[in-house]
Design a protein around this motif. Sequence first.
Motif, mmCIF file in Angstrom:
data_model
loop_
_atom_site.group_PDB
_atom_site.id
_atom_site.type_symbol
_atom_site.label_atom_id
_atom_site.label_comp_id
_atom_site.label_asym_id
_atom_site.label_seq_id
_atom_site.Cartn_x
_atom_site.Cartn_y
_atom_site.Cartn_z
ATOM 1 N N GLU A 14 0.827 -1.199 0.000
ATOM 2 C CA GLU A 14 0.000 0.000 0.000
ATOM 3 C C GLU A 14 0.866 1.256 0.000
ATOM 4 O O GLU A 14 0.576 2.227 -0.714
ATOM 5 C CB GLU A 14 -0.957 -0.002 1.191
ATOM 6 N N ALA A 15 1.936 1.256 0.767
ATOM 7 C CA ALA A 15 2.842 2.413 0.801
ATOM 8 C C ALA A 15 3.480 2.644 -0.572
ATOM 9 O O ALA A 15 3.580 3.787 -1.034
ATOM 10 C CB ALA A 15 3.913 2.205 1.870
ATOM 11 N N LEU A 16 3.903 1.581 -1.234
ATOM 12 C CA LEU A 16 4.493 1.720 -2.563
ATOM 13 C C LEU A 16 3.466 2.220 -3.576
ATOM 14 O O LEU A 16 3.765 3.092 -4.401
ATOM 15 C CB LEU A 16 5.098 0.389 -3.023
ATOM 16 N N TYR A 17 2.259 1.689 -3.524
ATOM 17 C CA TYR A 17 1.215 2.125 -4.459
ATOM 18 C C TYR A 17 0.879 3.610 -4.245
ATOM 19 O O TYR A 17 0.567 4.321 -5.188
ATOM 20 C CB TYR A 17 -0.042 1.278 -4.328
ATOM 21 N N ARG A 18 0.949 4.062 -3.003
ATOM 22 C CA ARG A 18 0.688 5.482 -2.736
ATOM 23 C C ARG A 18 1.798 6.359 -3.319
ATOM 24 O O ARG A 18 1.547 7.498 -3.716
ATOM 25 C CB ARG A 18 0.503 5.728 -1.248
ATOM 26 N N LEU A 19 3.016 5.841 -3.385
ATOM 27 C CA LEU A 19 4.092 6.556 -4.061
ATOM 28 C C LEU A 19 3.839 6.599 -5.565
ATOM 29 O O LEU A 19 4.117 7.604 -6.227
ATOM 30 C CB LEU A 19 5.442 5.883 -3.792
ATOM 31 N N LEU A 20 3.321 5.499 -6.095
ATOM 32 C CA LEU A 20 3.047 5.403 -7.520
ATOM 33 C C LEU A 20 1.898 6.328 -7.939
ATOM 34 O O LEU A 20 1.954 6.973 -8.986
ATOM 35 C CB LEU A 20 2.702 3.951 -7.885
ATOM 36 N N MET A 21 0.867 6.380 -7.117
ATOM 37 C CA MET A 21 -0.349 7.157 -7.432
ATOM 38 C C MET A 21 -0.696 8.057 -6.237
ATOM 39 O O MET A 21 -1.689 7.817 -5.531
ATOM 40 C CB MET A 21 -1.511 6.203 -7.725
ATOM 41 N N PRO A 22 0.099 9.100 -5.990
ATOM 42 C CA PRO A 22 -0.082 9.899 -4.770
ATOM 43 C C PRO A 22 -1.423 10.627 -4.671
ATOM 44 O O PRO A 22 -1.851 10.956 -3.565
ATOM 45 C CB PRO A 22 1.080 10.894 -4.826
ATOM 46 N N ASP A 23 -2.084 10.868 -5.781
ATOM 47 C CA ASP A 23 -3.350 11.600 -5.743
ATOM 48 C C ASP A 23 -4.575 10.696 -5.745
ATOM 49 O O ASP A 23 -5.705 11.179 -5.818
ATOM 50 C CB ASP A 23 -3.429 12.553 -6.945
ATOM 51 N N ASP A 24 -4.361 9.393 -5.654
ATOM 52 C CA ASP A 24 -5.473 8.448 -5.717
ATOM 53 C C ASP A 24 -5.870 8.019 -4.305
ATOM 54 O O ASP A 24 -5.174 7.229 -3.668
ATOM 55 C CB ASP A 24 -5.081 7.231 -6.561
ATOM 56 N N ASP A 25 -6.970 8.542 -3.826
ATOM 57 C CA ASP A 25 -7.406 8.221 -2.458
ATOM 58 C C ASP A 25 -8.192 6.914 -2.387
ATOM 59 O O ASP A 25 -8.654 6.512 -1.326
ATOM 60 C CB ASP A 25 -8.226 9.366 -1.866
ATOM 61 N N ILE A 27 -6.831 3.960 -3.095
ATOM 62 C CA ILE A 27 -5.902 2.856 -2.873
ATOM 63 C C ILE A 27 -6.215 2.184 -1.544
ATOM 64 O O ILE A 27 -6.259 2.827 -0.497
ATOM 65 C CB ILE A 27 -4.440 3.336 -2.913
ATOM 66 N N GLN A 28 -6.415 0.887 -1.606
ATOM 67 C CA GLN A 28 -6.695 0.081 -0.421
ATOM 68 C C GLN A 28 -6.256 -1.350 -0.727
ATOM 69 O O GLN A 28 -6.909 -2.052 -1.492
ATOM 70 C CB GLN A 28 -8.180 0.112 -0.077
ATOM 71 N N VAL A 29 -5.160 -1.757 -0.156
ATOM 72 C CA VAL A 29 -4.663 -3.115 -0.370
ATOM 73 C C VAL A 29 -5.283 -4.019 0.690
ATOM 74 O O VAL A 29 -5.243 -3.707 1.875
ATOM 75 C CB VAL A 29 -3.121 -3.169 -0.312
ATOM 76 N N VAL A 30 -5.846 -5.129 0.240
ATOM 77 C CA VAL A 30 -6.549 -6.051 1.126
ATOM 78 C C VAL A 30 -5.800 -7.382 1.148
ATOM 79 O O VAL A 30 -5.479 -7.933 0.089
ATOM 80 C CB VAL A 30 -8.007 -6.253 0.635
#
Length: 142
Positions: A14-25, A27-30
């Motif tokens: 999830e932390a890496l995906y938030r770096l990839l797409m910082p403006d996408d709220d 993101i939720q890794v399950v």
Amino acid sequence: MIREAEARDRDALEALYRLLMPDDDRIQVVEERIEQIRRDANNFIFVSERENRVLGTALLHLCLDPMYGWRPFAVIENVIVDPQAQAGGVGRELLVHIEERCREAQCTEILIMSSLHRTEAHRFFEKLGFRQVAKGFKKYIP
């Protein structure tokens, strides 16, 4: 070390995906989704781990294709390496591993999806032998 992601990697992914797409709220890794992908013979989340820390990840889809008998093609998405680990071989190791997996699966080609603004990533992909050959289109569904 490159390995398949496990449920315990949820926070790191999830932390890496938030770096990839910082403006996408959204993101939720399950954890359950990670495990579902692990059980799927055609989908893989790979992580690069060093000293018990996940530093990079990529999502690989082996797409069943009727055009070439039993040979699939591959799509790679969500390629991200922690900025502090970039230039340390993490991304190269990750994509070389994925290419080996694709060769084992006898893929006809490997496609990498990447946002237009990630020009540095595009140069990196080209260094690994990938060529920009088409203009892709995406339509996000909210």
